[in-house]
Enzyme design. Structure first.
Site, PDB file in Angstrom:
ATOM      1  CG  HIS A   1      -7.164 -22.455  19.128  1.00 55.78           C
ATOM      2  ND1 HIS A   1      -5.724 -23.224  18.669  1.00 55.78           N
ATOM      3  CD2 HIS A   1      -7.878 -22.210  17.561  1.00 55.78           C
ATOM      4  CE1 HIS A   1      -5.518 -23.030  17.466  1.00 55.78           C
ATOM      5  NE2 HIS A   1      -7.105 -22.481  16.779  1.00 55.78           N
TER       6      HIS A   1
ATOM      7  CG  HIS B   1      -9.648 -19.614  20.503  1.00 52.82           C
ATOM      8  ND1 HIS B   1      -9.142 -18.125  19.822  1.00 52.82           N
ATOM      9  CD2 HIS B   1     -10.463 -20.313  19.528  1.00 52.82           C
ATOM     10  CE1 HIS B   1      -9.173 -18.920  18.533  1.00 52.82           C
ATOM     11  NE2 HIS B   1      -9.953 -19.477  17.652  1.00 52.82           N
TER      12      HIS B   1
ATOM     13  CD  GLU C   1     -11.289 -24.031  10.708  1.00 51.67           C
ATOM     14  OE1 GLU C   1     -12.095 -23.876  11.011  1.00 51.67           O
ATOM     15  OE2 GLU C   1     -10.389 -23.388  10.071  1.00 51.67           O
TER      16      GLU C   1
ATOM     17  CD  GLU D   1     -16.200 -14.820  20.777  1.00 53.61           C
ATOM     18  OE1 GLU D   1     -15.082 -14.122  19.714  1.00 53.61           O
ATOM     19  OE2 GLU D   1     -15.357 -14.790  22.186  1.00 53.61           O
TER      20      GLU D   1
ATOM     21  CG  ASP E   1     -15.653  -4.154  27.971  1.00 49.11           C
ATOM     22  OD1 ASP E   1     -14.836  -4.909  28.882  1.00 49.11           O
ATOM     23  OD2 ASP E   1     -14.963  -2.906  27.271  1.00 49.11           O
TER      24      ASP E   1
ATOM     25  CB  THR F   1     -13.645  -9.342  13.427  1.00 53.54           C
ATOM     26  OG1 THR F   1     -15.192 -10.238  14.093  1.00 53.54           O
ATOM     27  CG2 THR F   1     -14.417 -10.369  12.009  1.00 53.54           C
TER      28      THR F   1
ATOM     29  N   GLY G   1     -11.601 -19.863   8.895  1.00 55.46           N
ATOM     30  CA  GLY G   1     -12.850 -19.598   7.687  1.00 55.46           C
ATOM     31  C   GLY G   1     -14.041 -19.174   8.444  1.00 55.46           C
TER      32      GLY G   1
ATOM     33  CB  SER H   1     -17.116  -1.296  14.717  1.00 56.69           C
ATOM     34  OG  SER H   1     -15.155  -1.778  15.060  1.00 56.69           O
TER      35      SER H   1
ATOM     36  NE  ARG I   1     -15.416 -21.152  18.029  1.00 59.58           N
ATOM     37  CZ  ARG I   1     -14.350 -20.310  17.412  1.00 59.58           C
ATOM     38  NH1 ARG I   1     -14.875 -19.496  16.331  1.00 59.58           N
ATOM     39  NH2 ARG I   1     -12.705 -20.638  17.678  1.00 59.58           N
TER      40      ARG I   1
ATOM     41  CB  SER J   1     -17.704 -17.996  16.321  1.00 65.08           C
ATOM     42  OG  SER J   1     -16.131 -18.075  16.089  1.00 65.08           O
TER      43      SER J   1
ATOM     44  NE  ARG K   1     -10.744 -25.013  17.369  1.00 63.09           N
ATOM     45  CZ  ARG K   1     -11.317 -23.452  17.033  1.00 63.09           C
ATOM     46  NH1 ARG K   1     -11.555 -22.429  17.806  1.00 63.09           N
ATOM     47  NH2 ARG K   1     -11.391 -22.991  15.935  1.00 63.09           N
TER      48      ARG K   1
ATOM     49  CD  GLN L   1      -4.583 -17.387  12.160  1.00 61.62           C
ATOM     50  OE1 GLN L   1      -4.200 -18.821  12.279  1.00 61.62           O
ATOM     51  NE2 GLN L   1      -3.388 -16.923  12.718  1.00 61.62           N
TER      52      GLN L   1
HETATM   53  C1  LIG Z   1      -6.612 -15.338  16.558  1.00 60.57           C
HETATM   54  C2  LIG Z   1      -8.561 -15.973  16.375  1.00 60.57           C
HETATM   55  C3  LIG Z   1      -8.718 -16.417  15.034  1.00 60.57           C
HETATM   56  C4  LIG Z   1     -10.408 -16.923  14.903  1.00 60.57           C
HETATM   57  N1  LIG Z   1     -10.634 -17.977  14.050  1.00 60.57           N
HETATM   58  C5  LIG Z   1     -11.911 -17.855  13.501  1.00 60.57           C
HETATM   59  C6  LIG Z   1     -12.641 -18.609  12.589  1.00 60.57           C
HETATM   60  O1  LIG Z   1     -11.086 -18.954  11.860  1.00 60.57           O
HETATM   61  N2  LIG Z   1     -13.898 -18.685  12.319  1.00 60.57           N
HETATM   62  C7  LIG Z   1     -14.541 -17.584  12.947  1.00 60.57           C
HETATM   63  O2  LIG Z   1     -15.801 -18.046  13.047  1.00 60.57           O
HETATM   64  N3  LIG Z   1     -14.002 -17.843  14.003  1.00 60.57           N
HETATM   65  C8  LIG Z   1     -12.605 -17.625  14.536  1.00 60.57           C
HETATM   66  N4  LIG Z   1     -12.672 -16.582  15.806  1.00 60.57           N
HETATM   67  C9  LIG Z   1     -13.826 -16.075  16.213  1.00 60.57           C
HETATM   68  C10 LIG Z   1     -14.291 -14.865  16.059  1.00 60.57           C
HETATM   69  O3  LIG Z   1     -13.513 -14.085  15.124  1.00 60.57           O
HETATM   70  C11 LIG Z   1     -14.849 -14.099  16.333  1.00 60.57           C
HETATM   71  O4  LIG Z   1     -15.604 -15.129  17.583  1.00 60.57           O
HETATM   72  C12 LIG Z   1     -15.179 -12.677  16.357  1.00 60.57           C
HETATM   73  O5  LIG Z   1     -14.761 -12.295  15.153  1.00 60.57           O
HETATM   74  C13 LIG Z   1     -16.447 -11.736  17.036  1.00 60.57           C
HETATM   75  O6  LIG Z   1     -16.912 -11.278  16.941  1.00 60.57           O
HETATM   76  P1  LIG Z   1     -17.564 -10.056  17.273  1.00 60.57           P
HETATM   77  O7  LIG Z   1     -18.097  -9.230  16.278  1.00 60.57           O
HETATM   78  O8  LIG Z   1     -18.790 -10.685  17.745  1.00 60.57           O
HETATM   79  O9  LIG Z   1     -16.519  -9.367  17.542  1.00 60.57           O
HETATM   80  P2  LIG Z   1     -15.620  -8.417  17.676  1.00 60.57           P
HETATM   81  O10 LIG Z   1     -14.658  -8.995  16.245  1.00 60.57           O
HETATM   82  O11 LIG Z   1     -14.523  -9.071  18.752  1.00 60.57           O
HETATM   83  O12 LIG Z   1     -15.100  -7.553  17.816  1.00 60.57           O
HETATM   84  C14 LIG Z   1     -16.096  -6.696  19.399  1.00 60.57           C
HETATM   85  C15 LIG Z   1     -16.441  -4.881  18.842  1.00 60.57           C
HETATM   86  O13 LIG Z   1     -16.757  -4.622  20.383  1.00 60.57           O
HETATM   87  C16 LIG Z   1     -16.115  -3.166  20.288  1.00 60.57           C
HETATM   88  N5  LIG Z   1     -15.939  -3.179  22.453  1.00 60.57           N
HETATM   89  C17 LIG Z   1     -15.826  -4.496  23.032  1.00 60.57           C
HETATM   90  N6  LIG Z   1     -15.905  -3.409  24.179  1.00 60.57           N
HETATM   91  C18 LIG Z   1     -16.231  -2.502  23.641  1.00 60.57           C
HETATM   92  C19 LIG Z   1     -16.380  -1.058  24.370  1.00 60.57           C
HETATM   93  N7  LIG Z   1     -16.619  -1.100  25.857  1.00 60.57           N
HETATM   94  N8  LIG Z   1     -16.947  -0.065  23.838  1.00 60.57           N
HETATM   95  C20 LIG Z   1     -16.946   0.192  23.018  1.00 60.57           C
HETATM   96  N9  LIG Z   1     -16.817  -0.652  22.120  1.00 60.57           N
HETATM   97  C21 LIG Z   1     -16.045  -1.575  22.432  1.00 60.57           C
HETATM   98  C22 LIG Z   1     -14.173  -3.286  20.256  1.00 60.57           C
HETATM   99  O14 LIG Z   1     -13.881  -2.151  20.116  1.00 60.57           O
HETATM  100  C23 LIG Z   1     -14.685  -4.453  18.282  1.00 60.57           C
HETATM  101  O15 LIG Z   1     -14.851  -3.402  17.397  1.00 60.57           O
HETATM  102  C24 LIG Z   1     -11.150 -16.717  16.425  1.00 60.57           C
HETATM  103  C25 LIG Z   1     -10.577 -15.852  16.628  1.00 60.57           C
HETATM  104  C26 LIG Z   1      -9.550 -15.193  17.173  1.00 60.57           C
HETATM  105  C27 LIG Z   1      -8.836 -13.979  18.492  1.00 60.57           C
END
Ligand SMILES: Cc1cc2nc3c(=O)[nH]c(=O)nc-3n(C[C@H](O)[C@H](O)[C@H](O)COP(=O)(O)OP(=O)(O)OC[C@H]3O[C@@H](n4cnc5c(N)ncnc54)[C@H](O)[C@@H]3O)c2cc1C
Length: 548
Positions: free
Chosen positions: A247, A361, A122, A385, A226, A49, A55, A19, A396, A401, A300, A53
């Protein structure tokens, strides 16, 4: 309900696992036509997500060009990016940001009329092209997406539901030779401890990355790879798992382990320094000039390796990031969340430097997908991701991302809708079989293996690698795989066991990929092969040929 009475299967048109930005973008774009379930293993907003921080990158300023964003992405990715993917994402970025603004994300406004949004710069970007909401962009994005998804009558959000394995043809009732396809997912309800069947015509994997495979990480606890492990077990190829981004600047603090200090602090002029009074050579001076002409604005991986090298050279447990010279007003205005959080911890970053260390990271590798987010398995799409789409290559570029999540979340939804007639009605699925397992009497095995895994991954498969260290890691992974498989075969699943099983698989895939790459490229740096190979080639692991 008694344990021997399995819950009824829950049927939807589409099941999305995850989500975050990728999962909810796909859900919102599917929900006009389809009944969609979105599973999260904890709270809906507990993925990476919400933690972002800095953007989101997009070409929005006169003078900036697609070509420039594409080039910056390819330079960061050390030539391993797939150009078609990079072009696709860059060219769709502005549209993705407009959609978020329409959902109510309050991006910071530009300072004059010609600038719609305020853009920051950045490391690795040759223009100001990062839209942001102060220094808490991800939180604002997650809130807006969650609000829209909650309000949508066709979307069912299911928090606290830990996906265990994809339902494939192997789980079809009474069928032994059905065509290979995904039909849903088995998931553990963390509250009732019952395993449920979520059945659908299309499944979307959006489970985020795997950075918690390392001891130090900026990620939330749930980033345990996972989705990569589930897709691998179901027969999908994974690629480029050796490229883990570290990071450079995670807060170094005795209790707060994963607070990230955004890249934008260096982008806006922050300086990396050696801590004073740590020895004769650690004297409070800057050191990036010894590593890269771009100084603190280098990509990075270069900055993380420079910090790692200085820490190893001088025996330091951290270095310093100084933004105090930018002025108290500037710091409070541009980094209000970081300023407030550090102040709570007794660090006033307007007058003193911030202690920092590198930490795992971002996972550049993952499940192989094409431009529509299709995987190797019919009925299974993936976005965000969890994937290797070709966007990031060997490293990256900052703020690319969430953008990938938005563009591919949409692409997956478009592709499912366009090919709906080709998806098949799901067959009857066998309930989860618990007849041969009991409750564990030794939870300590899970805790111990978990710690051991993360420590050796940090020590042997971290920022700088060698053949010998990777061999040691491979040996340990093999032992752990056996132990965890035995444990999994005998005991009822728990959320921790599900994650540990996946972490071992992901560690195995990272080590195999790192051993296969006989060069240093992007985030994979080995002292045994310090040079770049002539040809840039993805590392591809195929579960059909790799079983051992
Ligand atoms: C501290 C930090 C700062 C960042 N800053 C930036 C930034 O400034 N700009 C940028 O572009 N990116 C940034 N990133 C990277 C970016 O946030 C992520 O790559 C991106 O948000 C990933 O989104 P996603 O939807 O793929 O997964 P996520 O947002 O990680 O969501 C994963 C989802 O999968 C669910 N899930 C996982 N395993 C299971 C399971 N077994 N069963 C059910 N549900 C599951 C979780 O509960 C969650 O809902 C940052 C990351 C971090 C950690």
């Amino acid at each position: 309900m008694a344990r021997h009475q399995p819950p009824e299967a829950r049927n939807f048109d589409v099941v999305i696992i995850g989500s975050g930005a990728a999962g909810l973008t796909a859900a919102l774009n599917l929900a006009e036509r389809f009944k969609v379930a979105v599973l999260a293993k904890g709270d809906i907003a507990a993925g990476s997500t919400a933690w972002a921080q800095g953007g989101i990158a997009a070409v929005l300023e006169p003078g900036d060009t697609f070509e420039s964003h594409i080039e910056d992405t390819m330079i960061a990715g050390a030539g391993l990016n797939h150009r078609a993917t990079v072009e696709f994402v860059v060219e769709n970025a502005a549209r993705a940001i407009d959609r978020l603004a329409d959902l109510g994300v309050p991006f910071n406004k530009g300072e004059n009329l010609s600038e719609r949004w305020h853009l920051t710069r950045e490391g690795g970007h040759s223009h100001r092209r990062i839209v942001h909401v102060d220094d808490a962009t991800g939180w604002a994005v997650q809130q807006a997406l969650t609000k829209a998804a909650t309000a949508h009558p066709n979307i069912t959000l299911v928090p606290g539901m830990v996906a265990i394995d994809l339902i494939t043809s192997a789980h079809v009732q009474g069928e032994r030779f059905a065509a290979r396809a995904a039909h849903g997912v088995y998931a553990l309800d963390a509250a009732s401890r019952q395993v449920q069947r979520f059945v659908a015509r299309a499944v979307v994997m959006a489970t985020g990355g795997a950075s918690r495979v390392y001891q130090y990480s900026t990620n939330p606890d749930g980033s345990t790879g996972d989705g990569i492990a589930m897709a691998w077990r179901a027969g999908c190829r994974v690629s480029n798992m050796e490229f883990n981004q570290f990071h450079p600047t995670c807060l170094f603090h005795p209790t707060v382990k994963n607070f990230l200090i955004t890249e934008a602090c260096r982008g806006e002029g922050g300086h990396l320094k050696l801590p004073p009074a740590e020895g004769a050579t650690a004297d409070g001076s800057r050191f990036m000039d010894r590593y890269d002409a771009r100084l603190e604005l280098a990509p990075r991986d270069v900055v993380a390796r420079a910090i790692d090298a200085e820490m190893k050279r001088l025996g330091l447990d951290h270095v310093l990031l100084d933004i105090s010279h930018l002025g108290a007003d500037f710091v409070k205005q541009h980094f209000p969340m970081i300023y407030a959080r550090l102040l709570e911890l007794g660090i006033d970053c307007t007058v003193q430097p911030i202690p920092v260390v590198p930490a795992a990271h971002y996972s550049c590798g993952g499940v192989m997908v094409d431009l529509a987010g299709r995987t190797d398995l019919a009925g299974l799409w993936a976005a965000g991701e969890v994937t290797q789409s070709g966007l990031h290559g060997a490293n990256r570029l900052a703020s690319n991302s969430i953008l990938e999540c938005l563009v591919f979340g949409q692409a997956v939804a478009d592709d499912i809708a366009a090919n709906w007639e080709a998806t098949s009605r799901p067959p009857a699925i066998r309930p989860w079989d618990e007849s041969r397992v009991t409750d564990s009497d030794e939870e300590i095995v899970v805790v111990h293996n978990w710690d051991e895994l993360r420590r050796f991954m940090w020590d042997y498969v971290g920022i700088v690698r060698t053949d010998k260290r990777l061999e040691r890691a491979a040996h340990r992974v093999k032992l752990l795989r056996k132990e965890v498989a035995e444990y999994y075969g005998n005991f009822r699943v728990t959320p921790d066991l599900i994650e540990l099983r996946n972490l071992v698989t992901v560690a195995d895939l990272i080590v195999r990929s790192a051993r296969a790459r006989k060069e240093s490229r992007g985030l994979h740096y080995t002292t045994d092969y310090p040079k770049l190979a002539a040809e840039a080639k993805d590392t591809l692991l195929d579960p059909v040929t790799a079983r051992s």
